[in-house]
Design a protein around this motif. Structure first.
Motif, short mmCIF file in Angstrom:
data_model
loop_
_atom_site.label_atom_id
_atom_site.label_comp_id
_atom_site.label_asym_id
_atom_site.label_seq_id
_atom_site.Cartn_x
_atom_site.Cartn_y
_atom_site.Cartn_z
N GLN A 188 10.05 46.67 88.29
CA GLN A 188 8.67 46.59 88.74
C GLN A 188 7.71 46.75 87.57
O GLN A 188 6.68 46.08 87.50
CB GLN A 188 8.38 47.69 89.77
CG GLN A 188 6.94 47.68 90.26
CD GLN A 188 6.65 48.81 91.24
OE1 GLN A 188 7.55 49.41 91.83
NE2 GLN A 188 5.39 49.13 91.41
N ASP A 236 -1.53 49.21 93.65
CA ASP A 236 -1.21 49.00 95.06
C ASP A 236 -2.38 49.11 96.02
O ASP A 236 -2.22 48.90 97.20
CB ASP A 236 -0.06 49.90 95.50
CG ASP A 236 -0.32 51.35 95.22
OD1 ASP A 236 0.52 52.17 95.56
OD2 ASP A 236 -1.39 51.66 94.68
N TRP A 249 6.06 40.82 94.01
CA TRP A 249 6.55 41.75 95.03
C TRP A 249 6.47 41.00 96.35
O TRP A 249 5.38 40.72 96.84
CB TRP A 249 5.70 43.02 95.06
CG TRP A 249 6.28 44.14 95.90
CD1 TRP A 249 7.02 44.03 97.03
CD2 TRP A 249 6.15 45.55 95.63
NE1 TRP A 249 7.37 45.28 97.49
CE2 TRP A 249 6.85 46.23 96.66
CE3 TRP A 249 5.52 46.29 94.64
CZ2 TRP A 249 6.91 47.62 96.71
CZ3 TRP A 249 5.58 47.67 94.70
CH2 TRP A 249 6.28 48.32 95.72
N ARG A 272 7.16 40.51 100.31
CA ARG A 272 7.37 41.29 101.53
C ARG A 272 7.32 40.38 102.74
O ARG A 272 6.43 39.51 102.82
CB ARG A 272 6.26 42.35 101.70
CG ARG A 272 6.20 43.41 100.62
CD ARG A 272 4.99 44.29 100.91
NE ARG A 272 4.89 45.46 100.04
CZ ARG A 272 4.16 45.50 98.94
NH1 ARG A 272 3.47 44.46 98.55
NH2 ARG A 272 4.09 46.61 98.23
N SER A 273 8.23 40.59 103.64
CA SER A 273 8.21 39.83 104.88
C SER A 273 8.87 40.68 105.95
O SER A 273 9.87 41.36 105.68
CB SER A 273 9.00 38.53 104.68
OG SER A 273 9.12 37.85 105.89
N ARG A 295 14.35 42.44 103.55
CA ARG A 295 14.33 43.42 102.48
C ARG A 295 13.30 43.00 101.43
O ARG A 295 13.33 41.87 100.95
CB ARG A 295 15.73 43.49 101.85
CG ARG A 295 15.90 44.63 100.88
CD ARG A 295 17.36 44.72 100.48
NE ARG A 295 17.61 45.82 99.58
CZ ARG A 295 18.80 46.13 99.10
NH1 ARG A 295 19.86 45.41 99.46
NH2 ARG A 295 18.95 47.14 98.28
N ASP A 296 12.42 43.92 101.07
CA ASP A 296 11.44 43.68 100.00
C ASP A 296 12.15 43.23 98.73
O ASP A 296 13.25 43.70 98.44
CB ASP A 296 10.73 44.98 99.62
CG ASP A 296 9.50 45.25 100.45
OD1 ASP A 296 9.44 44.77 101.60
OD2 ASP A 296 8.61 45.94 99.92
N LEU A 343 15.49 35.64 100.51
CA LEU A 343 15.40 37.00 101.05
C LEU A 343 16.53 37.29 102.02
O LEU A 343 16.88 36.44 102.84
CB LEU A 343 14.07 37.19 101.79
CG LEU A 343 12.78 37.09 100.98
CD1 LEU A 343 11.59 37.42 101.88
CD2 LEU A 343 12.80 38.01 99.77
N ALA A 353 16.37 42.82 106.41
CA ALA A 353 16.14 44.22 106.07
C ALA A 353 17.36 45.08 106.42
O ALA A 353 17.65 46.06 105.75
CB ALA A 353 14.91 44.74 106.79
#
Ligand code: MBD
Ligand code: FE
Length: 256
Positions: free
Chosen positions: A74, A80, A195, A197-198, A202-203, A247, A250
């Motif tokens: 990262q 953020d 980064w 995200r959905s 899983r990020d 992706l 999750a």
């Protein structure tokens, strides 16, 4: 978390003690190390130092359980809060108008190849002269940061300016450790951070690199997860960074 702390911290302390014993560290050396930590704190380089030395190991551990696109570090410069929401262009600093144009685009799919729509991708990268907005030189945080959302075919596209190989601030204690004390260099290959995200996936934190660029494969932060080295492609004079992500669900995390 507290159970994990009880598991991890005693081992961590014991590992450090073993190094002290192995090298018969003296009181003076202990105090010098102490002084170094205070310098790091005063220079506000704790995130930089930790990410330069250890983030790649966390990524290595994470990737042991990952399907789809592997993760990368990262780094210390993600912001953020109040992430600028954009559709198709990251804000360009006026003085960078003449720098090379870049298009960052790609597609997100799942493990079965289906498009992932409505995923958010936070993108951040340095200025064309290697500084991060919101961090260095009072550059307004609105520049070179933004959030894009994938369309019904899982695609996204955003314009910006091409970043360069990035030297971590080498005037501070982190740079001194790498260069002066360890005899290493303090450069990262030019890179773009992501980064992704959905919901129910899983990020994924990742970075894309520029094929043939300086320090690709020789990163001071010791990342060797160079899955996303993008070939040198231009379209109408613009550098095209085609960056696709796969992706996994999750539940893959819970299923470990
Ligand atoms: C960066 O820009 C970065 O991405 C990392 C990992 C460390 C220092 C500076
Ligand atoms: Fe970075």
């Amino acid at each position: 978390m507290s159970e994990r702390v009880k598991e991890i911290v005693p081992d961590l302390i014991e590992a450090i003690r073993n190094v002290l014993r192995k090298h018969k560290v003296t009181f003076d050396e202990y105090r010098a190390g102490f002084g170094y930590m205070i310098e790091v704190q005063e220079a506000k380089e704790i995130p930089l130092l930790l990410d330069a030395l250890l983030n790649s190991t966390i990524v290595e551990i994470e990737n042991e359980t990952r399907g789809g696109t592997r993760a990368d570090i990262q780094g210390p410069y993600y912001l953020d809060e109040n992430y600028p929401s954009v559709t198709d262009a990251l804000a360009v600093r006026p003085e960078d108008a003449d720098a090379e144009d870049m298009i960052i685009r790609g597609r997100i799919t799942d493990l079965t190849g289906q498009p992932v729509l409505g995923a958010t991708i936070d993108i951040w990268h340095s200025t064309p002269d290697g500084l991060y907005s919101g961090i260095h030189d009072n550059i307004d945080r609105k520049y070179y940061r933004g959030r894009v959302v994938t369309d019904s075919d899982g695609r996204y596209s955003v314009t910006s300016k091409t970043p360069v190989a990035y030297q971590i601030p080498n005037q501070g204690p982190t740079g001194a450790l790498l260069e002066k004390y360890l005899g290493r260099h303090s450069w990262r290959p030019a890179h773009i951070h992501f980064w992704v995200r959905s919901e129910d996936r899983r990020d994924l934190i990742n970075q894309a690199y520029f094929e043939g660029g300086d320090y690709v494969g020789d990163d001071c932060c010791e990342t060797d997860h160079l899955e996303l080295v993008v070939p040198k492609v231009y379209e109408n004079g613009k550098r095209v960074m085609q960056v696709n992500f796969v992706l996994e669900p999750a539940y893959a995390i819970a299923a470990e």
